[in-house]
Design an enzyme around this catalytic site. Structure first.
Site: not given
Ligand code: CP
Ligand code: NVA
Length: 313
Positions: A107, A137, A225, A292, A264, A134
């Site tokens: 990540r 997700q 989101d 997930r 998400c 992502h």
């Molecule tokens: N939805 C998601 O990716 O959550 P986190 O940021 O908690 O991993």
């Molecule tokens: N769009 C959000 C998703 C988090 C899971 C971010 O990137 O923070």
């Protein structure tokens, strides 16, 4: 070598196979203790490294439990406590990890970093969120939509709010899984071209409108989101622009009566979604969060060549 940097790496047929396997595995272990391995323990002896340059709850926990349920073990590195945070290159980190682990989930911010990790690791690399996309997700989202009785081909999905990483992967999924998408977003907000062009070329109708009600009209699924993603500065101006795109009861009333609401998470209730919708009967956000885990198991199995049609190579 199978990397899962975006949904197109797997393609529509393999995504369908992955969702099918996730459904089967979820059913087969219903009611079991969460830490007990699946009966076949297909990834016994395998180690998954998870590299975090951004915060996470769901991605971290789902991959950790996923690899354990598949018989393997997890390892977490975060930028604050590893040499990555002191400037060691992604390429060197990849080469070191690839000598000691069997797969890497990353990540990070810049999508080019997961691509670089994949070039150098010598083991499968999984995108656990970048600023661009992502895909993990969206595997869970597709599973959730199907589980709630809505087949993907022909589905009408409404996205409301910011154009971000999660939305980009949904656009990509629309092309691969043959559904249509209406995006309600402020003037000047656009999906990333690489996903939009691909989805439209695959025959999906992807429309972008500044009219929130038009985006939601007749939708089977309504998705939003956060308005401020990780790494973005808090900006009052952006919040004001996005305010008309809040998913609230009036907006859900535009969708089909049996429409489902997805997010998400983490959510900012009162901003992108009203409490009434978030806590209401159409919301399936905690099924989505649980999925997930089930979806990430399929991603891991696909990366190891144990799922999907295309031979690993
Ligand atoms: N939805 C998601 O990716 O959550 P986190 O940021 O908690 O991993
Ligand atoms: N769009 C959000 C998703 C988090 C899971 C971010 O990137 O923070």
């Amino acid at each position: 070598m199978r990397h899962f940097l975006d949904l197109a790496d797997a393609g529509g047929d393999d995504i369908a196979a992955m969702i099918g396997d996730a459904i089967d595995r979820k059913k087969a272990r219903a009611g079991w203790p969460k830490g007990k391995a699946d009966a076949d323990a297909p990834l016994a002896g395998r180690v998954l490294a998870m590299v975090f340059e951004k915060n996470s709850t769901r991605t971290r926990v789902s991959f950790d439990i996923a690899i354990r349920q598949l018989g393997g073990s997890p390892l977490v590195l975060d930028s604050g406590t590893s040499q990555l945070g002191r400037g060691e290159s992604v390429a060197d980190t990849a080469r070191v990890l690839g000598r000691m682990v069997d797969a890497i989930m990353v990540r990070t911010d810049d999508h080019a970093k997961v691509e670089e990790m994949a070039r150098h690791a010598g083991v499968p690399v999984i995108n656990g969120l970048t600023d661009m996309s992502h895909p993990c997700q969206i595997m869970a989202d597709l599973l959730t939509i199907i589980e709630h009785g809505k087949p993907l081909p022909g589905l009408q999905l409404a996205w409301l709010g910011d154009c971000n990483n999660v939305m980009n992967s949904l656009v990509e999924a629309a092309g691969l899984m043959k559904f249509d998408m209406r995006i309600g977003t402020p003037q000047g907000y656009v999906p990333e071209a690489r996903y939009l062009v691909g989805a439209r070329a695959a025959g999906s109708a992807i429309t972008v409108t500044q009219d929130a009600a038009e985006a939601a009209a007749g939708a089977d699924v309504v998705v939003t989101d956060t308005w401020i993603s990780m790494g973005q500065a808090h900006a009052d101006e952006k919040l004001a622009e996005l305010a008309p795109f809040q998913v609230n009861a009036a907006l859900m009333a535009q969708a089909k009566p049996d429409a489902k609401f997805l997010h998400c998470l983490p959510a900012h209730v009162g901003e992108e979604v009203s409490e009434e919708v978030f806590e209401g009967p159409q919301s399936v956000v905690f099924d989505e969060a649980e999925n997930r885990l089930h979806a990430q198991k399929s991603v891991l199995l696909w990366c190891f060549g144990l799922l999907g049609s295309t031979p690993a190579g």
